[in-house]
Design a protein around this motif. Structure first.
Motif, PDB file in Angstrom:
ATOM      1  N   SER A  49      85.042  59.630  40.966  1.00 21.86           N
ATOM      2  CA  SER A  49      85.832  58.539  40.512  1.00 21.86           C
ATOM      3  C   SER A  49      84.959  57.309  40.393  1.00 21.86           C
ATOM      4  CB  SER A  49      87.086  58.244  41.248  1.00 21.86           C
ATOM      5  OG  SER A  49      86.774  57.870  42.635  1.00 21.86           O
ATOM      6  N   ARG A  50      83.836  57.314  40.893  1.00 21.82           N
ATOM      7  CA  ARG A  50      82.729  55.997  40.841  1.00 21.82           C
ATOM      8  C   ARG A  50      81.932  56.070  39.713  1.00 21.82           C
ATOM      9  NH1 ARG A  50      79.902  57.136  46.560  1.00 21.82           N
ATOM     10  NH2 ARG A  50      80.208  59.452  45.649  1.00 21.82           N
ATOM     11  N   ALA A  51      81.742  55.197  39.043  1.00 17.28           N
ATOM     12  CA  ALA A  51      80.620  54.793  37.754  1.00 17.28           C
ATOM     13  C   ALA A  51      79.398  55.739  38.145  1.00 17.28           C
ATOM     14  CB  ALA A  51      80.468  53.332  37.643  1.00 17.28           C
ATOM     15  N   ASN A  54      83.369  57.961  36.498  1.00 18.44           N
ATOM     16  CA  ASN A  54      84.561  57.478  36.503  1.00 18.44           C
ATOM     17  C   ASN A  54      85.800  58.218  36.356  1.00 18.44           C
ATOM     18  OD1 ASN A  54      83.395  54.605  36.195  1.00 18.44           O
ATOM     19  ND2 ASN A  54      82.642  55.262  34.143  1.00 18.44           N
ATOM     20  N   ARG A  56      86.030  60.967  35.000  1.00 18.23           N
ATOM     21  CA  ARG A  56      86.298  61.885  33.704  1.00 18.23           C
ATOM     22  C   ARG A  56      86.585  63.233  33.777  1.00 18.23           C
ATOM     23  NH1 ARG A  56      82.411  64.896  31.621  1.00 18.23           N
ATOM     24  NH2 ARG A  56      80.267  64.338  31.973  1.00 18.23           N
TER      25      ARG A  56
END
Length: 444
Positions: A49-51, A54, A56
């Motif tokens: 979930s982190r950049a 994100n 996806r």
């Protein structure tokens, strides 16, 4: 921990694992042709979930990206990518649509789904790992764990991935993996309860168990990797005569090696259960269904060459016309790439060969990257003397045979200038390995 795979091995819970596989990122796997495997991807897999990922969804684009990276850069690419070796099966992996990939092989390849489950080969990474973040320093995966902290030379910190697609897993909240280079310090930390397990050397197990009776000790499984001696096959090499190779094998006291480096006598004397096996030619003793016991009857005449017998070895040398001890190199690494026991076993092998009077060997401790790998391990017999090395393990013994014993295998040792690969025996061996690899019938 972090990067998932297309397939995974079914876990043994009550009984031992069967060796069968199931989908991990894959919802459905189907051979539509003997050389075409279609994989339907799960739709509930999300990246970190982190950049920059994100959260996806996984797509076939990630799988294709990961395959191209593997085929171009992996140290194991010659085992799987046909572009790197004609004996390797996979020609390409392409996207049919956003959720479907097609694996095209050069020939029918039975262990294909096992190869896609093997953790040392094709791991699926997000396409953002090409420039979006540095995968040498950070991780953005879709597995059960997230790398939340990495302090070089100090520790790794993993925490549960809250978006992991497998409901209710993992059970633990996190794993901290300290990096402690020195054994005595690791052992002290283990004794203090700061490190969970996997620390104690074989020779210290009984002593540490007595000190800490609350410890649980389990007998390990038999390994599927082996140490292996192989020979230089240049035109004037005495090892081109199989009788010399057979004699060399008969100078190794395998039981003494096992007892010395695995502490079996100490365990037996303490009343601990001990089971020991010899690896057979080609197949490590951990491949239970496939291994033939050299102490049994199944190897036939070949079994005698595993027995320690200096007198019979001398007769073979005499029959081969060898006069006096063979003076040559004994090559192995003295550094820790294969663990700290490996160099000591190499010293023991050299000592046994020298003690027989049939050899006078010079130890050559080659640098692993610059000398040993290119000039000995991957040299296909183009060197002088005897080399001592470790094999890698594989998801199936057929793949081991392809890599190490097929004349086109990426790790085979005998194809130098056709020294053995053009012989009738090698052609017959290749044909048997090809037949096994091309069968899609698992039992066959």
């Amino acid at each position: 921990y972090v990067y998932p795979q297309l397939m995974e091995f079914k876990v043994g819970v009550v009984s031992a694992a069967s060796g069968e596989v199931q989908g991990q990122l894959v919802e459905k796997a189907e051979f539509v042709e003997p050389t075409k495997l279609v994989l339907t991807l799960r739709k509930d897999v999300k990246w970190d979930s982190r950049a920059p990922t994100n959260g996806r969804a996984l797509t076939s684009e990630d799988v294709v990206f990961s395959w191209k990276k593997f085929a171009a850069k992996s140290v194991s690419r010659a085992s799987l990518a046909n572009t790197a070796s004609p004996a390797a099966p996979i020609v390409d992996i392409t996207a049919q649509d956003a959720n479907t990939v097609v694996v095209k092989t050069a020939f029918p390849y039975g262990p294909l789904t096992l190869a896609l489950a093997y953790t040392r080969w094709l791991q699926i990474m997000p396409k953002e790992s090409d420039g979006g973040f540095d995968p040498r320093k950070d991780m953005r995966g879709a597995g059960p764990w997230m790398l939340t902290k990495h302090e070089p030379s100090v520790r790794f910190e993993f925490r549960k991935n809250p978006n992991y697609w497998k409901a209710g897993r993992p059970f633990m909240d996190g794993i901290d993996a300290p990096i402690v280079a020195e054994y005595a310090q690791r052992l002290a930390q283990f004794r203090a309860g700061k490190i969970y397990g996997g620390i104690v050397n074989q020779e210290d197990i009984i002593k540490v168990k007595k000190e800490l009776p609350q410890l649980e000790v389990f007998q390990g499984e038999f390994g599927r990797a082996t140490y292996k001696a192989y020979f230089g096959l240049r035109p004037n090499s005495p090892f081109r005569d199989q009788r010399v190779r057979q004699a060399t094998s008969m100078l190794i006291d395998r039981d003494l090696v096992i007892e010395t480096f695995n502490n079996t006598k100490e365990f037996k004397d303490a009343g601990w259960p001990v089971d020991a096996r010899w690896n057979s030619m080609g197949i490590a003793c951990g491949y239970d269904t496939y291994w033939l016991d050299p102490k049994g009857k199944d190897l036939g005449e070949g079994a005698k060459f595993f027995q320690y017998n200096v007198a019979e070895a001398k007769k073979l040398m005499d029959a081969a016309g060898i006069k006096g001890p063979i003076e040559t190199n004994f090559v192995y690494i003295s550094t820790s790439q294969y663990g700290t026991t490996f160099p000591r076993v190499g010293e023991a092998y050299k000592g046994m060969l020298d003690a027989s009077g049939l050899f006078k060997l010079k130890a050559v401790n080659a640098d692993y990257q610059t000398d040993y790998l290119p000039k000995y391990y991957f040299a296909k017999g183009d060197f002088d003397g005897i080399a001592w090395g470790a094999t890698t393990t594989f998801p199936h013994p057929v793949q081991h045979l392809l890599d190490y014993y097929h004349s086109k295998g990426s790790r085979q040792k005998v194809a130098f200038q056709g020294a053995a690969s053009s012989s009738e025996g090698q052609q017959a061996s290749d044909a048997l390995i090809d037949k096994a690899a091309r069968s899609l019938d698992f039992k066959e």
